[in-house]
Design an enzyme around this catalytic site. Structure first.
Site, PDB file in Angstrom:
ATOM      1  N   LYS A 118       8.857 -12.046  -1.533  1.00  0.00           N
ATOM      2  CA  LYS A 118       9.447 -13.274  -1.098  1.00  0.00           C
ATOM      3  C   LYS A 118       9.363 -14.352  -2.266  1.00  0.00           C
ATOM      4  O   LYS A 118       9.939 -15.184  -2.230  1.00  0.00           O
ATOM      5  CB  LYS A 118       9.208 -13.584   0.408  1.00  0.00           C
ATOM      6  CG  LYS A 118       9.544 -12.668   1.289  1.00  0.00           C
ATOM      7  CD  LYS A 118       9.598 -13.086   2.598  1.00  0.00           C
ATOM      8  CE  LYS A 118      10.460 -12.339   3.643  1.00  0.00           C
ATOM      9  NZ  LYS A 118      10.611 -12.740   4.972  1.00  0.00           N
ATOM     10  N   LYS A 201      16.178  -4.124   0.883  1.00  0.00           N
ATOM     11  CA  LYS A 201      16.302  -4.138   2.065  1.00  0.00           C
ATOM     12  C   LYS A 201      17.460  -5.125   2.734  1.00  0.00           C
ATOM     13  O   LYS A 201      17.656  -5.968   2.263  1.00  0.00           O
ATOM     14  CB  LYS A 201      14.850  -4.600   2.657  1.00  0.00           C
ATOM     15  CG  LYS A 201      14.740  -4.486   4.084  1.00  0.00           C
ATOM     16  CD  LYS A 201      13.366  -5.087   4.517  1.00  0.00           C
ATOM     17  CE  LYS A 201      13.310  -6.563   4.797  1.00  0.00           C
ATOM     18  NZ  LYS A 201      12.642  -7.059   5.813  1.00  0.00           N
ATOM     19  N   LYS A 204      18.343 -10.803   6.804  1.00  0.00           N
ATOM     20  CA  LYS A 204      19.202 -11.833   7.143  1.00  0.00           C
ATOM     21  C   LYS A 204      19.284 -12.811   6.237  1.00  0.00           C
ATOM     22  O   LYS A 204      20.243 -13.593   6.147  1.00  0.00           O
ATOM     23  CB  LYS A 204      18.936 -12.238   8.373  1.00  0.00           C
ATOM     24  CG  LYS A 204      17.249 -12.728   8.774  1.00  0.00           C
ATOM     25  CD  LYS A 204      17.161 -13.138  10.030  1.00  0.00           C
ATOM     26  CE  LYS A 204      16.193 -12.102  10.940  1.00  0.00           C
ATOM     27  NZ  LYS A 204      14.570 -11.915  10.553  1.00  0.00           N
TER      28      LYS A 204
HETATM   29  N1  AQP Z   1      16.440  -3.672   6.821  1.00  0.00           N
HETATM   30  C1  AQP Z   1      15.528  -3.522   8.061  1.00  0.00           C
HETATM   31  N2  AQP Z   1      15.403  -2.070   8.172  1.00  0.00           N
HETATM   32  C2  AQP Z   1      14.644  -1.764   9.402  1.00  0.00           C
HETATM   33  N3  AQP Z   1      14.017  -2.619   9.829  1.00  0.00           N
HETATM   34  C3  AQP Z   1      14.079  -4.035   9.827  1.00  0.00           C
HETATM   35  N4  AQP Z   1      13.604  -5.167   9.874  1.00  0.00           N
HETATM   36  C4  AQP Z   1      13.862  -6.175   9.424  1.00  0.00           C
HETATM   37  N5  AQP Z   1      14.722  -5.865   8.213  1.00  0.00           N
HETATM   38  C5  AQP Z   1      14.875  -4.337   8.525  1.00  0.00           C
HETATM   39  C6  AQP Z   1      12.546  -5.281  11.110  1.00  0.00           C
HETATM   40  O1  AQP Z   1      12.896  -6.136  11.823  1.00  0.00           O
HETATM   41  C7  AQP Z   1      11.981  -6.789  12.457  1.00  0.00           C
HETATM   42  C8  AQP Z   1      11.803  -8.444  12.291  1.00  0.00           C
HETATM   43  O2  AQP Z   1      11.996  -8.622  10.929  1.00  0.00           O
HETATM   44  P1  AQP Z   1      11.916 -10.135  10.794  1.00  0.00           P
HETATM   45  O3  AQP Z   1      12.882 -10.822  10.808  1.00  0.00           O
HETATM   46  O4  AQP Z   1      10.400 -10.907  11.307  1.00  0.00           O
HETATM   47  O5  AQP Z   1      11.441 -10.017   9.359  1.00  0.00           O
HETATM   48  P2  AQP Z   1      11.828  -9.647   7.882  1.00  0.00           P
HETATM   49  O6  AQP Z   1      11.478  -8.204   7.889  1.00  0.00           O
HETATM   50  O7  AQP Z   1      11.327 -10.364   6.913  1.00  0.00           O
HETATM   51  O8  AQP Z   1      13.261  -9.302   8.235  1.00  0.00           O
HETATM   52  P3  AQP Z   1      14.573 -10.160   7.216  1.00  0.00           P
HETATM   53  O9  AQP Z   1      15.864  -9.691   7.844  1.00  0.00           O
HETATM   54  O10 AQP Z   1      14.623  -9.670   5.942  1.00  0.00           O
HETATM   55  O11 AQP Z   1      14.257 -11.543   7.407  1.00  0.00           O
HETATM   56  P4  AQP Z   1      14.163 -12.678   6.495  1.00  0.00           P
HETATM   57  O12 AQP Z   1      15.241 -12.675   5.737  1.00  0.00           O
HETATM   58  O13 AQP Z   1      14.014 -14.023   6.821  1.00  0.00           O
HETATM   59  O14 AQP Z   1      12.912 -12.390   5.678  1.00  0.00           O
HETATM   60  C9  AQP Z   1      10.632  -6.298  11.942  1.00  0.00           C
HETATM   61  O15 AQP Z   1      10.101  -5.261  12.660  1.00  0.00           O
HETATM   62  C10 AQP Z   1      11.205  -5.686  10.743  1.00  0.00           C
HETATM   63  O16 AQP Z   1      10.343  -4.389  10.089  1.00  0.00           O
END
Ligand code: AQP
Length: 338
Positions: A118, A201, A204
């Site tokens: 990040k 990955k 969002k």
């Molecule tokens: N691509 C993914 N595949 C499987 N699981 C996923 N998770 C997120 N992306 C995937 C799971 O969703 C939960 C919440 O994640 P989060 O929103 O707290 O943070 P993150 O993992 O950083 O998700 P994002 O979408 O990538 O958010 P941003 O873009 O804001 O950093 C977790 O259980 C994660 O494993």
């Protein structure tokens, strides 16, 4: 490790840092619902204090937090069976987070790959909170003495750090107070990848909306994104080994399996030999059939934000019945005058 002295209790959270994606749904929320309906106390959280480790527009944060709560409920999480909260309404998360910032070691935090991903080349300019994020995440879990945490594959390292923090606290104070929490990383789609790049990955906060399926996308948008998803020119294999070195093909098959509650083997037995021109419409139809009822229910719930706020306020009250005594006991162990 079995820890009979701790009540079987599940905690997990998602950041309201944008709209929910199919990755969040398949990697996390589907499991949240299954565990709610099994033999666990369940607490699910919109982790707004984590979201602000990167600047959030206040209007967007409010909306995203309510929309995330609507997404949880529309996916099957019942406020009558689970405690639903937003993190900032339960102050013990942040209070224990500080304690754990004093337990975690710099070297441990510097090894966290999510921070490196990040922060990228910009590590000197990101917030201190982004670096300390895993200590707060450990507190989110351990302030409930949670025994199980359903997460996607990307959170595995943070869960290991949570166990290290619990073990070091227990060791430093000569107690057996915090459990060593088990990650629950299960199913065919524990790591959903970007539709544009099978090595990244699905996220969002990816600048490209075409890289992800949002839970609020309509049928046309879902079909279009799947039609345009990156693939290779070969037909689908009949065996899992045939997905080796084909990340985009693997991703679409994993998504199909996750949505349809099948194993990858079962899916390939049905679709092996098909070209993507035939498989993609099947996947689009399946995704629309599974996601449309959820997005319709989310839209309905979002018409009444006051009701969502009421559910989160009630959840915070229930949560604090668990978190306040655990924080007080932590302070007692540490020798804080109260
Ligand atoms: N691509 C993914 N595949 C499987 N699981 C996923 N998770 C997120 N992306 C995937 C799971 O969703 C939960 C919440 O994640 P989060 O929103 O707290 O943070 P993150 O993992 O950083 O998700 P994002 O979408 O990538 O958010 P941003 O873009 O804001 O950093 C977790 O259980 C994660 O494993």
């Amino acid at each position: 490790m079995s820890q009979p002295q701790f009540t079987p209790r599940v905690f997990s959270g998602i950041q309201p840092s944008g709209g929910l994606t199919l990755g969040n749904y398949l990697g996390a929320i589907k499991r949240f619902v299954q565990m709610q309906d099994a033999d666990f106390e369940t607490i699910y959280c919109m982790v707004d204090l984590h979201a602000v480790t990167v600047w959030q527009d206040p209007t967007d944060l409010l909306r995203n937090t309510r929309e995330l709560a609507a997404g949880f409920i529309a996916s099957g999480i019942s406020p009558d069976k689970s405690i639903l909260i937003n993190q900032s309404q339960v102050p013990e998360h942040a209070q224990l987070g500080w304690v754990f910032s004093c337990v975690a070691r710099m070297g441990w935090m510097q090894r966290m790959t999510q921070f490196k991903d990040k922060a990228g080349k910009n590590a000197q300019n990101v917030s201190l909170g982004l670096f300390g994020y895993p200590a707060l995440m450990a507190a989110d879990i351990l302030i409930y003495h949670a025994t199980h945490v359903p997460v996607g594959e990307d959170q595995k390292q943070h869960l290991e750090l949570t166990r290290d923090i619990a073990a070091k606290f227990n060791h430093d104070y000569g107690v057996d107070f915090f459990p060593l929490t088990e990650p629950v990383i299960e199913g065919a789609a524990t790591r959903v990848m970007s539709l544009r790049d099978g090595s990244k990955k699905m996220s969002k906060s990816d600048p490209s909306d075409a890289s992800r399926i949002n839970m609020t996308d309509d049928a046309d948008a879902i079909a279009k994104k799947i039609r345009k998803a990156k693939t290779d020119p070969d037909a689908l294999p009949s065996e899992v080994a045939g997905l080796e070195g084909r990340p985009e093909a693997r991703n679409l098959v994993n998504i199909y399996a996750g949505l349809n509650d099948q194993s990858v083997e079962q899916v390939l037995a049905e679709v092996g030999g098909l070209q993507f021109g035939a498989f993609k419409p099947m996947l689009a139809d399946l995704a629309v059939a599974k996601l449309s009822p959820i997005s319709a229910e989310m839209a309905r719930l979002m018409n009444d934000p006051a009701e969502i706020d009421r559910i989160l306020a009630k959840g915070a009250g229930q949560a604090r019945e668990i978190t306040a005594p655990i924080l007080q006991k932590t302070y007692d162990i540490m020798g804080m005058v109260r």
